[in-house]
Design a protein around this motif. Structure first.
Motif, short mmCIF file in Angstrom:
data_model
loop_
_atom_site.label_atom_id
_atom_site.label_comp_id
_atom_site.label_asym_id
_atom_site.label_seq_id
_atom_site.Cartn_x
_atom_site.Cartn_y
_atom_site.Cartn_z
N GLU A 1 0.84 -1.20 0.00
CA GLU A 1 0.00 0.00 0.00
C GLU A 1 0.88 1.26 0.00
OE1 GLU A 1 -3.71 1.17 2.79
OE2 GLU A 1 -1.81 0.90 3.85
N ILE A 2 0.44 2.27 -0.73
CA ILE A 2 1.08 3.59 -0.68
C ILE A 2 0.05 4.58 -0.11
CG2 ILE A 2 2.04 5.48 -2.04
CD1 ILE A 2 3.15 3.48 -3.96
N ILE A 3 0.34 5.09 1.07
CA ILE A 3 -0.58 6.03 1.72
C ILE A 3 -0.22 7.45 1.28
CG2 ILE A 3 -1.40 6.94 3.92
CD1 ILE A 3 -0.76 4.24 5.16
N GLN A 4 -1.21 8.17 0.76
CA GLN A 4 -0.99 9.53 0.27
C GLN A 4 -1.93 10.50 0.98
OE1 GLN A 4 -1.69 8.54 -3.98
NE2 GLN A 4 0.25 9.55 -4.35
N THR A 5 -1.40 11.68 1.29
CA THR A 5 -2.24 12.76 1.78
C THR A 5 -2.44 13.74 0.64
OG1 THR A 5 -1.44 12.52 4.05
CG2 THR A 5 -2.47 14.61 3.47
N VAL A 6 -3.67 13.83 0.13
CA VAL A 6 -3.99 14.69 -1.01
C VAL A 6 -4.58 15.98 -0.48
CG1 VAL A 6 -5.33 14.91 -3.12
CG2 VAL A 6 -4.37 12.69 -2.49
N LYS A 7 -4.00 17.10 -0.90
CA LYS A 7 -4.49 18.41 -0.51
C LYS A 7 -5.37 18.96 -1.63
CE LYS A 7 -0.46 19.48 2.35
NZ LYS A 7 0.69 20.41 2.56
N TRP A 8 -6.68 19.03 -1.35
CA TRP A 8 -7.63 19.51 -2.35
C TRP A 8 -7.83 21.01 -2.19
CZ3 TRP A 8 -9.35 16.28 -6.05
CH2 TRP A 8 -9.27 14.89 -5.81
N ALA A 9 -8.09 21.68 -3.31
CA ALA A 9 -8.46 23.10 -3.28
C ALA A 9 -9.95 23.19 -2.98
CB ALA A 9 -8.14 23.77 -4.61
N GLY A 10 -10.29 23.03 -1.72
CA GLY A 10 -11.68 22.99 -1.32
C GLY A 10 -12.23 21.58 -1.35
N ASP A 11 -13.40 21.38 -0.77
CA ASP A 11 -14.07 20.09 -0.79
C ASP A 11 -14.34 19.70 -2.24
OD1 ASP A 11 -15.75 17.91 -0.59
OD2 ASP A 11 -16.79 18.69 1.18
N PRO A 12 -13.86 18.52 -2.71
CA PRO A 12 -14.02 18.15 -4.12
C PRO A 12 -15.45 17.84 -4.53
CG PRO A 12 -13.06 16.34 -2.88
CD PRO A 12 -13.11 17.51 -1.95
N ASN A 13 -16.36 17.78 -3.59
CA ASN A 13 -17.76 17.48 -3.94
C ASN A 13 -18.52 18.75 -4.27
OD1 ASN A 13 -17.75 14.58 -3.34
ND2 ASN A 13 -17.29 15.28 -1.26
N LYS A 14 -19.06 18.82 -5.49
CA LYS A 14 -19.90 19.95 -5.88
C LYS A 14 -21.30 19.76 -5.28
CE LYS A 14 -18.08 21.80 -10.15
NZ LYS A 14 -16.92 21.16 -10.67
N ILE A 15 -22.01 20.82 -5.20
CA ILE A 15 -23.39 20.76 -4.70
C ILE A 15 -24.33 20.74 -5.90
CG2 ILE A 15 -25.15 21.96 -3.37
CD1 ILE A 15 -22.87 23.22 -1.77
N ILE A 16 -25.23 19.77 -5.92
CA ILE A 16 -26.24 19.71 -6.99
C ILE A 16 -27.46 20.52 -6.55
CG2 ILE A 16 -27.73 18.19 -8.32
CD1 ILE A 16 -25.71 16.02 -7.98
#
Length: 735
Positions: A431-446
């Motif tokens: 396993e490769i554990i990664q910490t991904v830094k998103w520019a804001g919550d990646p979920n859009k609002i419908i």
């Protein structure tokens, strides 16, 4: 991100927006020059209503474009652009409209021609063509790809002076990451931030592959509608003035961006990423300047492709070294041993925790591998799979039934040796554990409109949002999969070579056995004549000699001559087994065994002998040879049990599905485990040789007969507790 969100993004018709950006004029004509579509602002310059313009000929407006002396200049340009079957327009072509210079850019839209008229006046302070040469040399000065990307954003910022320049790389799942950045000092950094795939959906990425530059000069300008009498909206995929998706415009506004400019980075015909440029005030870059920027993108694309190729070549060399190591090992050692011999280079080349090799029912592993039952389950998946290779980068998601522990076995790549067997090679990755830094919550609002129809509400939060990604291993490269298949091929080649070697050896052994049988028969036959002479002279000496010592010695010569004659006789019988043709027929085993039992009871030394005959199913074989087998087995059982006070010999037969099985059991002296391994060899005997008569050839003859019948023989015994011989004959079809 939820599935509905992605679906809405992917369905937005961004190639047929029905509008253009405000910094130009657009006209679409057919092959005859008839205007089928035009932007609403063209009416201001033409001095006519839309109804008068549509369906009229483009030549009527040559004066509007400052070409009154040549009414057909546009059709002439179109004709010049066709080179055989290829449309290669000479862009841009400058015209004057209402006292301003415009660049005419020609492109195709199905069987129509798009005429984009963009203003020449630019917001750039200098012509980038004058400095791009020096910039390119600086960009490519370093061999390290990260350093090259840093150079690119610095030089592009020097050329176009946008507030923020980024290199935005797409990952395999479609999401993007800022991998290089140059910005004004007052702006916060976005370097290292990730953006969800829906921010630039698939259909937008396809357009970036068609148009290598894309300009949005001012997100606050009102778009110009495209007018037409046609029912079908115009495909503006190739238009430089194509209006921007309202969702994307709002997205840029939410980030505070006013002008956006991008250059596509195409590597191996795929969209690798973008040089993404943001400005926080309106900015227009004319066509020529954008083409200069496109050149930077093309050079960068070639550079990334070259560096990737160099990286792949290094990986290929490491993997090919491992394959060659396996090939050498397979040539010099047992097939299954290559795993252990080549373990260091294999684990390193495949970045693996462990490797397992299943071959002929045995499993050989190196490194850290799952328990044997799970390895065999994977081999079952491989056996049933349509493809010869099975790959996963997240085994818990792809194969939940295996319940593999992710730390060491997050992913695996397996390759079966051949289609019809379960032999295979399996490589395991951690396993490769990664910490991904998103520019804001990646979920859009419908959101939903007043009719209840869903629409995308663009993200308005870009604050850093971290997510830890677990359970997956490093992506398997095509080179690694190819190397695993090459190892498979090497193993199969080694198996084929060993098979051929064994076939040749078997042929040589058959020839040698045949020659040995003939030699034994000849020698045995020829020895009888001098042996008979020796015995005759010894008997003559006994009759004529008057000295007792000479008579005793002569008697010993006679006795040993008889013993040697018996040995020659058994060797002769042994050799005859190899020469005799096996003619199988159904044998009445009851009569055969009872004949043998009757003979032995008459000559038995122990009156208490109990010969028990149980079931005697018939079998198929050569009657004479089968008689030898059972005579020898039963005779031995009687011989080695006659010193027991109450000797018991039991003969029993059973019918199985595919076999006829006979056992001959006694309660005699038995034998050690060491003797059991040698008992079927020539001149090997059980017990003290001076207490039991025999030549040591009988069981060797039995073994030879058994082999010629395609049968098997085995023994179970314990010293002092008797022996049980088991003979298994293949059952005759239909019996």
């Amino acid at each position: 991100m939820v599935k509905d969100d992605l679906d809405l993004c992917s369905k937005e018709p961004i190639h047929i927006p029905g509008y253009i950006q405000a910094h130009g004029i657009l006209i679409i004509i057919d092959s005859e020059g008839i205007i089928k579509y035009c932007s609403d602002n063209f009416t201001q310059f033409a001095g006519l209503t839309v109804d008068h313009i549509l369906e009229s000929h483009i030549s009527k407006y040559s004066k509007v474009f400052g070409k009154s002396e040549n009414n057909n200049f546009i059709l002439d340009l179109i004709n010049l652009s066709w080179q055989g079957k290829n449309f290669k327009p000479i862009n841009p072509y400058q015209v004057e409209i209402d006292g301003m210079i415009y660049n005419l850019i020609l492109s195709l839209s199905d069987d129509h021609y798009i005429l984009d008229f963009e203003q020449e006046l630019s917001d750039l302070f200098s012509d980038p063509q004058n400095i791009v040469g020096a910039s390119l040399s600086q960009m490519l000065a370093d061999k390290d790809i990260d350093a090259i990307l840093r150079n690119v954003v610095q030089q592009v910022k020097n050329i176009i002076s946008y507030d923020r320049i980024m290199v935005y790389q797409f990952h395999d799942d479609g999401h993007g990451e800022v991998v290089a950045e140059e910005r004004n000092d007052q702006l916060e950094t976005w370097l290292g931030l990730h953006y969800p795939a829906s921010d630039i959906p698939e259909q937008a990425r396809n357009l970036y592959k068609k148009n290598l530059t894309r300009l949005i000069s001012n997100v606050h300008e009102q778009n110009i509608p495209l007018m037409s009498t046609a029912e079908v909206p115009a495909d503006l995929s190739n238009s430089t003035l194509r209006a921007v998706s309202p969702v994307h415009i709002q997205y840029l506004k939410n980030m505070g961006v006013t002008s956006s400019f991008s250059v596509s980075i195409i590597v191996d015909d795929e969209l690798w990423g973008l040089i993404a440029c943001h400005n926080y005030s309106p900015r227009f870059i004319n066509y020529r300047q954008r083409e200069t920027a496109k050149l930077i993108g093309q050079v960068l694309s070639s550079c990334i492709g070259l560096r990737n190729q160099e990286k792949n070549q290094k990986e290929d060399m490491k993997l090919q070294t491992a394959v060659l190591d396996v090939s050498r090992s397979l040539h010099n050692e047992k097939i299954a041993d290559f795993i252990e011999t080549c373990s260091p280079i294999l684990l390193n080349a495949f970045k693996a925790t462990g490797i397992s090799f299943l071959y002929e029912g045995e499993t050989t592993s190196i490194g850290t591998v799952p328990e044997l039952s799970k390895i065999k389950e994977i081999s079952e998946f491989l056996y049933d799979a349509a493809n010869e290779v099975l790959i996963t980068e997240n085994s818990k998601i792809d194969f939940p039934e295996l319940q593999l522990e992710s730390v060491d076995f997050a992913g695996f790549a397996g390759c079966r040796l051949t289609k019809d067997i379960k032999d295979c090679v399996i490589v395991f990755r951690p396993e490769i554990i990664q910490t991904v830094k998103w520019a804001g919550d990646p979920n859009k609002i419908i959101s939903h409109d007043e009719r209840g129809q869903p629409f995308i509400s663009p993200r308005n939060s870009f604050e850093e949002w971290s997510q830890q990604v677990k359970g997956s291993c490093l992506k398997w490269s095509s080179s690694e999969i190819r190397a695993i298949m090459e190892i498979r091929d090497e193993v199969n080649f080694a198996v084929g070579r060993k098979t051929a070697e064994l076939r040749i050896l078997n042929e040589k052994l058959r020839d040698a056995y045949s020659e040995l049988d003939a030699f034994a028969h000849t020698v045995s036959h020829d020895l009888k004549i001098p042996l008979t002479t020796i015995k005759a002279f010894a008997e003559l000496i006994i009759r004529k000699s008057k000295e007792d010592d000479i008579k005793i010695m002569s008697t010993k010569i006679v006795d040993n001559s008889d013993r040697l004659n018996q040995m020659i006789k058994t060797v002769l019988e042994y050799s005859k087994v190899g020469q005799k043709d096996v003619r199988k027929e159904s044998i009445d085993m009851s009569n055969l065994i009872n004949d043998i039992v009757g003979q032995l009871l008459m000559s038995n030394l122990n009156a208490n002998l109990n010969l028990v005959v149980k079931s005697t199913p018939d079998l198929s074989g050569d009657p004479i040879l089968i008689f030898q087998v059972f005579l020898n087995l039963i005779e031995n059982a009687v011989k080695y049990s006659h010193k027991t006070e109450y000797p018991v010999v039991e003969i029993d037969g059973q019918l199985e599905k595919d076999e006829v099985i006979y056992t001959v059991k006694d309660n005699g002296v038995g034998m050690s485990s060491d003797q059991q391994t040698k008992i079927f060899g020539l001149f090997n005997r059980v017990g003290k040789t001076n207490e039991y008569e025999g030549s040591g050839i009988g069981l060797a003859t039995v073994k030879k007969i058994i082999n010629r019948h395609g049968a098997t023989i085995g023994v179970e015994s314990e010293e002092g507790n008797g022996s049980t011989f088991t003979v298994k004959f293949p059952r005759k079809t239909g019996s």
